[in-house]
Design a protein around this motif. Structure first.
Motif, PDB file in Angstrom:
ATOM      1  N   ILE A 301      10.484  67.128  39.089  1.00  4.52           N
ATOM      2  CA  ILE A 301      12.240  67.222  39.533  1.00  4.52           C
ATOM      3  C   ILE A 301      11.997  68.091  40.043  1.00  4.52           C
ATOM      4  O   ILE A 301      11.611  69.733  39.641  1.00  4.52           O
ATOM      5  CB  ILE A 301      13.307  67.828  38.011  1.00  4.52           C
ATOM      6  N   PRO A 302      12.373  67.894  41.591  1.00  7.37           N
ATOM      7  CA  PRO A 302      12.230  68.831  42.704  1.00  7.37           C
ATOM      8  C   PRO A 302      13.540  69.632  42.642  1.00  7.37           C
ATOM      9  O   PRO A 302      14.478  69.734  42.186  1.00  7.37           O
ATOM     10  CB  PRO A 302      12.856  68.369  43.972  1.00  7.37           C
ATOM     11  N   VAL A 303      12.950  71.300  43.055  1.00 10.67           N
ATOM     12  CA  VAL A 303      14.030  72.313  43.346  1.00 10.67           C
ATOM     13  C   VAL A 303      14.546  72.336  44.271  1.00 10.67           C
ATOM     14  O   VAL A 303      14.083  72.395  45.215  1.00 10.67           O
ATOM     15  CB  VAL A 303      13.349  73.838  43.021  1.00 10.67           C
ATOM     16  N   GLY A 304      16.046  72.674  44.056  1.00 14.62           N
ATOM     17  CA  GLY A 304      17.078  73.138  45.205  1.00 14.62           C
ATOM     18  C   GLY A 304      18.119  72.230  45.479  1.00 14.62           C
ATOM     19  O   GLY A 304      18.050  71.742  43.974  1.00 14.62           O
ATOM     20  N   GLY A 305      19.088  72.589  46.509  1.00 16.02           N
ATOM     21  CA  GLY A 305      20.210  71.821  46.337  1.00 16.02           C
ATOM     22  C   GLY A 305      21.320  71.668  44.784  1.00 16.02           C
ATOM     23  O   GLY A 305      21.029  72.560  44.808  1.00 16.02           O
ATOM     24  N   ARG A 306      21.936  70.292  44.427  1.00 13.38           N
ATOM     25  CA  ARG A 306      22.369  70.873  43.025  1.00 13.38           C
ATOM     26  C   ARG A 306      21.719  69.910  41.685  1.00 13.38           C
ATOM     27  O   ARG A 306      22.507  70.434  41.007  1.00 13.38           O
ATOM     28  CB  ARG A 306      23.500  70.451  43.369  1.00 13.38           C
ATOM     29  N   LEU A 307      20.550  69.778  42.000  1.00 15.98           N
ATOM     30  CA  LEU A 307      19.373  69.318  40.947  1.00 15.98           C
ATOM     31  C   LEU A 307      19.786  69.861  39.775  1.00 15.98           C
ATOM     32  O   LEU A 307      19.411  69.590  38.644  1.00 15.98           O
ATOM     33  CB  LEU A 307      18.322  68.973  41.725  1.00 15.98           C
ATOM     34  N   GLN A 308      19.276  71.668  39.984  1.00 19.68           N
ATOM     35  CA  GLN A 308      19.868  72.144  38.578  1.00 19.68           C
ATOM     36  C   GLN A 308      21.062  73.031  38.052  1.00 19.68           C
ATOM     37  O   GLN A 308      20.427  72.890  36.945  1.00 19.68           O
ATOM     38  CB  GLN A 308      18.514  73.664  39.221  1.00 19.68           C
TER      39      GLN A 308
END
Length: 330
Positions: A301-308
């Motif tokens: 899962i890419p790190v950054g934005g609001r994903l986490q």
């Protein structure tokens, strides 16, 4: 309490009624309204419809301030109102809004008399027990901007001719029992832009028409159908879409290849057969909601934005996704 539906009706319409209308009423409209009241069984909701008073003073109506013709009829939230939509509604020639909502005992089909309402802009018939098809005659309502036939028992296929409505801005046919495919003609609405496009909770099948690449919807909800194939034409970096819900279908495509509108804030793709990885492009979006669970996604899962900021339920039940908020990648 019986007083509640009447009060709601009054609150809904009172903000539009000018004091200057008091005592005014077109005689022909009044006759028609009294016939509608009788056809509906004289419900308590229409207790104010007294033949001894001016119809522009009655609840659930709006009259034009100059002509005193009835331009809006809104009946809603009444479990005691029974019967069919009276054909007499077609005899209110200046009607711009016709709304029957939250009337569970309203039954029958949508009457052809509605096609006579050439000035109609809003047709809203929802949360009723209406059955039968979505009528072809709706296409005769050339001034229609808002069509809502949701939460009914409508059956059959979606008329392709709806795409000929020149001014339509919102289409809601969700929560019915509609079958067949999404018409190819729906990529040719004259406006090219519908802010609402809801076909969810039906029994629609087939693929997404390629012609829908021409459309720029604000909100799309096709969830809970039996649609399949690749819906990529609904996406695009130059579109202005805010909300896309394609959940609980049988779509099969590579998520990593999608181009996303910068405006996208809500994305629901859960319970499909989506493959590939989650693209880093999603970190560039101001996502308020996302769900890609129950698919066949892999990778980190890419790190950054609001994903986490989303919890594990956004991503779980995929083939091999890893990384926060799921378990770390090995």
């Amino acid at each position: 309490m019986k007083i509640l539906p009447v009060l709601l009706c009054f609150l809904f319409i009172s903000t539009f009624i000018s004091p200057a209308l008091s005592g005014r009423c077109n005689p022909q409209d009044k006759k028609v309204l009294l016939k509608i009241k009788k056809a509906l069984g004289n419900p308590y909701l229409l207790a104010s419809w007294d033949p001894k008073t001016a119809c522009c003073d009655w609840y659930c109506l709006e009259c034009h301030p100059d002509t005193h013709r009835v331009i809006s009829l809104t009946l809603f939230t009444d479990n005691e109102l029974t019967g069919k939509i009276p054909a007499e509604v077609g005899d209110l020639p200046y009607l711009e809004t016709l709304l029957f909502r939250h009337l569970p005992n309203l039954n029958g089909t949508i009457p052809p008399a509605i096609a006579k309402l050439k000035n109609l802009k809003t047709l809203w018939l929802s949360w009723t027990n209406l059955s039968g098809p979505v009528p072809e005659f709706i296409t005769q309502l050339k001034n229609l901007t808002y069509l809502n036939l949701s939460f009914n028992n409508l059956t059959g296929s979606i008329p392709s001719s709806l795409s000929t409505l020149p001014n339509l801005e919102a289409l809601r046919l969700d929560r019915n029992k509609l079958t067949g495919s999404i018409p190819e003609s729906f990529g040719r609405f004259p406006s090219r832009s519908l802010y609402l496009f809801f076909l969810s909770h039906n029994k629609l099948s087939g693929t997404i028409p390629a012609s829908l690449a021409n459309m720029d919807f604000n909100t799309i909800d096709l969830s809970r159908n039996m649609l399949e194939g690749d819906p990529s034409v609904l996406f695009g970096k130059n579109k202005t879409t805010f909300d896309i819900d394609l959940s609980r279908n049988m779509f099969q495509f590579d998520l990593s290849k999608l181009q996303f509108p910068k405006s996208l804030a809500r994305l629901d793709l859960n319970h499909n057969k989506i493959t590939g990885s989650i693209p880093a492009r999603l970190t560039e979006l101001d996502l308020q909601f996302m769900n890609v669970s129950y698919n066949r996604l892999c990778g980190k899962i890419p790190v950054g934005g609001r994903l986490q900021s989303f919890d594990y339920s956004t991503f779980f039940h995929n083939r091999c996704l890893c990384g926060a908020p799921l378990d770390s990648c090995k």
